[in-house]
Write a protein that holds these residues in place. Structure first.
Motif, PDB file in Angstrom:
ATOM      1  N   PRO A  29      14.053  72.833  54.792  1.00  0.00           N
ATOM      2  CA  PRO A  29      14.327  72.404  53.415  1.00  0.00           C
ATOM      3  C   PRO A  29      13.867  73.399  52.353  1.00  0.00           C
ATOM      4  O   PRO A  29      14.553  73.577  51.344  1.00  0.00           O
ATOM      5  CB  PRO A  29      13.587  71.068  53.306  1.00  0.00           C
ATOM      6  CG  PRO A  29      13.646  70.525  54.694  1.00  0.00           C
ATOM      7  CD  PRO A  29      13.450  71.737  55.576  1.00  0.00           C
ATOM      8  N   ILE A  32      16.712  75.797  52.350  1.00  0.00           N
ATOM      9  CA  ILE A  32      17.979  75.182  51.941  1.00  0.00           C
ATOM     10  C   ILE A  32      18.062  75.104  50.418  1.00  0.00           C
ATOM     11  O   ILE A  32      19.106  75.407  49.827  1.00  0.00           O
ATOM     12  CB  ILE A  32      18.145  73.791  52.587  1.00  0.00           C
ATOM     13  CG1 ILE A  32      18.272  73.933  54.111  1.00  0.00           C
ATOM     14  CG2 ILE A  32      19.365  73.067  52.008  1.00  0.00           C
ATOM     15  CD1 ILE A  32      18.165  72.618  54.880  1.00  0.00           C
ATOM     16  N   THR A  33      16.967  74.739  49.767  1.00  0.00           N
ATOM     17  CA  THR A  33      16.978  74.621  48.310  1.00  0.00           C
ATOM     18  C   THR A  33      17.137  75.978  47.619  1.00  0.00           C
ATOM     19  O   THR A  33      17.441  76.032  46.427  1.00  0.00           O
ATOM     20  CB  THR A  33      15.704  73.926  47.787  1.00  0.00           C
ATOM     21  OG1 THR A  33      14.556  74.672  48.208  1.00  0.00           O
ATOM     22  CG2 THR A  33      15.618  72.483  48.274  1.00  0.00           C
ATOM     23  N   CYS A  36      21.591  76.802  48.949  1.00  0.00           N
ATOM     24  CA  CYS A  36      22.693  75.838  49.042  1.00  0.00           C
ATOM     25  C   CYS A  36      23.334  75.550  47.683  1.00  0.00           C
ATOM     26  O   CYS A  36      23.104  74.509  47.067  1.00  0.00           O
ATOM     27  CB  CYS A  36      22.200  74.550  49.696  1.00  0.00           C
ATOM     28  SG  CYS A  36      23.583  73.505  50.222  1.00  0.00           S
ATOM     29  N   ALA A  44      20.205  73.455  44.357  1.00  0.00           N
ATOM     30  CA  ALA A  44      19.878  72.355  45.272  1.00  0.00           C
ATOM     31  C   ALA A  44      18.416  71.987  45.039  1.00  0.00           C
ATOM     32  O   ALA A  44      17.520  72.555  45.669  1.00  0.00           O
ATOM     33  CB  ALA A  44      20.124  72.761  46.718  1.00  0.00           C
ATOM     34  N   SER A  47      16.049  68.775  49.317  1.00  0.00           N
ATOM     35  CA  SER A  47      16.626  68.806  50.652  1.00  0.00           C
ATOM     36  C   SER A  47      15.676  68.151  51.647  1.00  0.00           C
ATOM     37  O   SER A  47      14.459  68.319  51.562  1.00  0.00           O
ATOM     38  CB  SER A  47      16.898  70.246  51.098  1.00  0.00           C
ATOM     39  OG  SER A  47      17.467  70.257  52.390  1.00  0.00           O
ATOM     40  N   ASN A  49      15.778  67.418  56.011  1.00  0.00           N
ATOM     41  CA  ASN A  49      16.575  67.752  57.184  1.00  0.00           C
ATOM     42  C   ASN A  49      15.805  67.473  58.469  1.00  0.00           C
ATOM     43  O   ASN A  49      14.660  67.877  58.620  1.00  0.00           O
ATOM     44  CB  ASN A  49      16.966  69.237  57.133  1.00  0.00           C
ATOM     45  CG  ASN A  49      18.027  69.587  58.142  1.00  0.00           C
ATOM     46  OD1 ASN A  49      18.821  68.738  58.549  1.00  0.00           O
ATOM     47  ND2 ASN A  49      18.082  70.841  58.534  1.00  0.00           N
ATOM     48  N   LYS A  58      19.971  65.391  54.080  1.00  0.00           N
ATOM     49  CA  LYS A  58      20.477  65.141  52.737  1.00  0.00           C
ATOM     50  C   LYS A  58      20.031  66.276  51.839  1.00  0.00           C
ATOM     51  O   LYS A  58      18.859  66.663  51.842  1.00  0.00           O
ATOM     52  CB  LYS A  58      19.952  63.818  52.182  1.00  0.00           C
ATOM     53  CG  LYS A  58      20.465  63.525  50.765  1.00  0.00           C
ATOM     54  CD  LYS A  58      20.067  62.140  50.298  1.00  0.00           C
ATOM     55  CE  LYS A  58      18.746  62.202  49.594  1.00  0.00           C
ATOM     56  NZ  LYS A  58      18.407  60.957  48.882  1.00  0.00           N
ATOM     57  N   THR A  59      20.980  66.811  51.078  1.00  0.00           N
ATOM     58  CA  THR A  59      20.697  67.835  50.089  1.00  0.00           C
ATOM     59  C   THR A  59      21.325  67.396  48.775  1.00  0.00           C
ATOM     60  O   THR A  59      22.487  67.004  48.749  1.00  0.00           O
ATOM     61  CB  THR A  59      21.266  69.204  50.518  1.00  0.00           C
ATOM     62  OG1 THR A  59      20.648  69.591  51.746  1.00  0.00           O
ATOM     63  CG2 THR A  59      21.012  70.273  49.475  1.00  0.00           C
ATOM     64  N   ASP A  71      24.724  63.941  46.238  1.00  0.00           N
ATOM     65  CA  ASP A  71      24.029  64.151  47.505  1.00  0.00           C
ATOM     66  C   ASP A  71      25.041  64.488  48.580  1.00  0.00           C
ATOM     67  O   ASP A  71      26.080  63.838  48.698  1.00  0.00           O
ATOM     68  CB  ASP A  71      23.249  62.899  47.914  1.00  0.00           C
ATOM     69  CG  ASP A  71      22.039  62.662  47.029  1.00  0.00           C
ATOM     70  OD1 ASP A  71      21.513  63.645  46.472  1.00  0.00           O
ATOM     71  OD2 ASP A  71      21.628  61.499  46.896  1.00  0.00           O
TER      72      ASP A  71
END
Length: 141
Positions: A29, A32-33, A36, A44, A47, A49, A58-59, A71
């Motif tokens: 996460p 991801i932030t 994404c 984002a 996040s 995961n 969920k992101t 989301d």
């Protein structure tokens, strides 16, 4: 209501990093932030995961000006560490992501079912932009 069925869309990129790093950055996460988003005016901010078969993710994707957010989430149906992720999004569309270990680089092949609201090329372009952001983030961090 008439629904249109489209063939799955495939995008890909080769990331100049070993598969273990690619897998970590794809699934953590905190990374991801950082990658994404399809354009610079989006981000984002959240996040979560759990990358395992039966796990969920969920992101939150949001416009930086605060005008819109949504989301993006789903449930994993098949996860093989460093090799494969398959999942269903919240609306039931399927996604498959293959990670091909090429030694010092990793080829990512992502295939997804398109939705029926936006043009196919817009969807392909948006998903490719996110994948390209992932590539840049992973190669420079």
């Amino acid at each position: 209501m008439e629904t249109t069925t489209h063939s799955p869309i495939t995008i890909e990129a080769t990331v100049n990093a070993p598969v273990a790093k690619v897998w970590e950055y794809w699934n953590s996460p905190e990374h991801i932030t950082q990658w994404c988003a399809a354009s610079d005016d989006w981000h984002a901010p959240y996040s979560d995961n759990d990358p395992r078969t039966g796990g969920t993710f969920k992101t939150t994707m949001a416009a930086k000006d605060g005008s819109f957010s949504f989301d993006f989430g789903g449930e994993y149906s098949n996860v093989v560490d460093n090799q494969l992720m398959e999942y269903a999004m919240g609306d039931g569309r399927k996604v498959k992501v293959v990670f091909e270990d090429q030694g010092d680089s990793t080829r990512i092949i992502e295939t997804f079912d398109p939705e029926n609201q936006n043009p196919i090329e817009m969807q392909r372009g948006g998903w490719q932009a996110i994948l390209d952001n992932f590539k840049r983030h992973t190669e420079t961090n």
